[in-house]
Design an enzyme around this catalytic site. Structure first.
Site, PDB file in Angstrom:
ATOM      1  N   HIS B  59      28.394  22.776  37.776  1.00  0.00           N
ATOM      2  CA  HIS B  59      28.293  23.396  36.449  1.00  0.00           C
ATOM      3  C   HIS B  59      27.357  22.616  35.539  1.00  0.00           C
ATOM      4  CE1 HIS B  59      32.202  24.462  38.148  1.00  0.00           C
ATOM      5  NE2 HIS B  59      32.250  25.503  37.369  1.00  0.00           N
ATOM      6  N   HIS B 193      37.773  35.152  35.622  1.00  0.00           N
ATOM      7  CA  HIS B 193      37.643  34.579  34.281  1.00  0.00           C
ATOM      8  C   HIS B 193      36.260  34.873  33.721  1.00  0.00           C
ATOM      9  CE1 HIS B 193      36.055  31.325  36.805  1.00  0.00           C
ATOM     10  NE2 HIS B 193      35.720  30.574  35.780  1.00  0.00           N
ATOM     11  N   GLU B 240      32.639  32.791  41.139  1.00  0.00           N
ATOM     12  CA  GLU B 240      32.996  31.594  41.919  1.00  0.00           C
ATOM     13  C   GLU B 240      33.776  31.928  43.182  1.00  0.00           C
ATOM     14  OE1 GLU B 240      33.204  28.424  38.210  1.00  0.00           O
ATOM     15  OE2 GLU B 240      35.053  29.281  38.973  1.00  0.00           O
TER      16      GLU B 240
END
Lengths: 114, 287
Positions: B59, B193, B240
């Site tokens: 990230h 998310h 992800e």
């Protein structure tokens, strides 16, 4: 939002965004280091000049406005490092973008489980 | 020869690391998630893997947008963690296994997956938090790891089907590794998310539960999804799940779920923990 995914309320970090936001994201990437976070806080305008942010990016930083930062090419993972300078997490960032209070935002997350 | 004995998959939300640092594992908010790791610890204790291959996404710690590898493989004997900007304590270095790394690199490249090899690699929360969950401080030490990254930041991302095939190539590579050892896999990330935009806070329980079923019994149904479909159904960071898809691709034998737990919310995320047993194809053929 100039992406071809066209999903409502959902920015997608395409090549166009990556190109537009490069300077902004590079500045935010620098916030991995504590000394850089301090330098930003000491003189925000000078720090933005050093990274050659454009005027929209600078204004979005001054406004601490996540949706404006995204519109200016910011990527949420790098913007999270900017938010981190002020001790803000992804829930604060989510509350700001949705116009909710932090309490309401957290309640909404819990409600997803019901 | 090396054997893939199974896998663990978990969410890797940074605030889990924050909760660990503050000792909040038994707080009502966190307990349901942390309790899911009791069976993981029992599984590790019972099966005693020698090395773990960790499939995750960086990230913005080791990679920036200046160069963004689609698939990266760590090729070092040690991996450092570092400050990511939001106050998580920096963890001590993790042991690598460069011999296995290079074996994977050589064999996966021979199958036309053009990797980026990383002899220096900083591992971010998506590696470090799950490793802390598997091996909490004060218990057994983490086993050596091979970190493998999949770009989930800058589009275009690899197609989910490509991630599945990448995983299959990783699995074949591991099973041809001449060292007699037990290999576990660890996939981190997800499930649904979304952190950005006016849809921030989106979680899709129905889709997550569907993923947790398909990942065991019909992974090709997951692999067939397009990136756009995943973003629609799981949010912009729900991509992800590519790491889960690659992990599942690496298991060639008979795969079963030994444990499965879903809990909302873990911060902004549909929190999921799974354990998979893998009876390798070779062992099946020998029976």
């Amino acid at each position: 939002m100039d992406d071809h995914f066209n999903i409502p309320g959902t920015p997608v970090f395409t090549g166009a965004q990556a190109r537009k936001g490069y300077a902004l994201n590079k500045m935010c990437f620098s916030f991995n280091e504590g000394d850089n976070r301090k330098a930003f806080l000491a003189d925000e305008e000078a720090y933005m000049d050093k990274y050659q942010l454009n005027s929209a990016q600078k204004q979005a930083i001054r406004n601490r406005n996540v949706l404006e930062l995204i519109a200016a090419g910011g990527n949420i993972y790098y913007l999270a490092k900017f938010a981190g300078i002020f001790g803000l997490g992804v829930q604060d960032v989510g509350a700001q973008q949705t116009g909710m209070s932090i309490e309401d935002f957290k309640e909404m997350l819990v409600a997803h489980g019901h | 020869m090396a054997r893939i004995i199974g896998a663990i998959a978990t969410s890797h939300v940074p605030s889990i690391g924050g909760a660990i640092a503050k000792g909040q594992q038994k707080d009502p908010y966190w307990k349901p998630f942390f309790d899911a790791f009791d069976p993981v610890h029992e599984w590790l204790d019972r099966n005693k893997p020698d090395v773990i291959v960790v499939i995750y996404n960086d990230h913005g710690l080791t990679y920036f947008l200046d160069k963004m590898p689609t698939f990266g493989v760590g090729a070092a004997d040690s991996y450092t963690n570092a400050d990511e900007g939001w106050g998580l304590p920096v963890r001590p270095p993790y042991k690598g296994d460069s011999e296995l790394s290079w074996h994977i690199i050589d064999n996966v490249m021979a199958e036309d997956f053009d990797l980026v090899t990383c002899q220096e690699m900083q591992v971010d929360h998506a590696f470090v938090v799950p490793m802390q969950l598997l091996w909490p401080d004060g218990g057994a030490k983490p086993i050596p790891a091979v970190p493998i990254t999949i770009n989930s930041i800058q589009h275009p991302l690899p197609r989910p089907e490509r991630c599945y095939k990448f995983g299959q190539a990783i699995g074949r590579a591991i099973e041809s590794f001449p060292r007699d050892c037990k290999v576990a896999l660890l996939a981190t990330g997800g499930l649904s998310h979304q952190l950005d935009g006016t849809r921030a806070g989106f979680i899709n329980k129905e889709f997550d539960l569907w993923c947790m079923d398909k990942i065991v019994n019909d992974p090709e149904a997951l692999a067939k999804l397009s990136t756009k479909e995943i973003i629609e159904k799981a949010g912009s960071q729900g991509v992800e799940v590519m790491c889960w898809i690659a992990m599942r691709g690496a298991m060639h034998g008979l795969v079963s779920a030994a444990f499965s737990k879903y809990h909302i919310p873990v911060s902004n995320t549909g929190g999921a923990v799974m354990i998979f047993d893998n009876q390798p194809a070779m062992a099946l053929a020998a029976e």
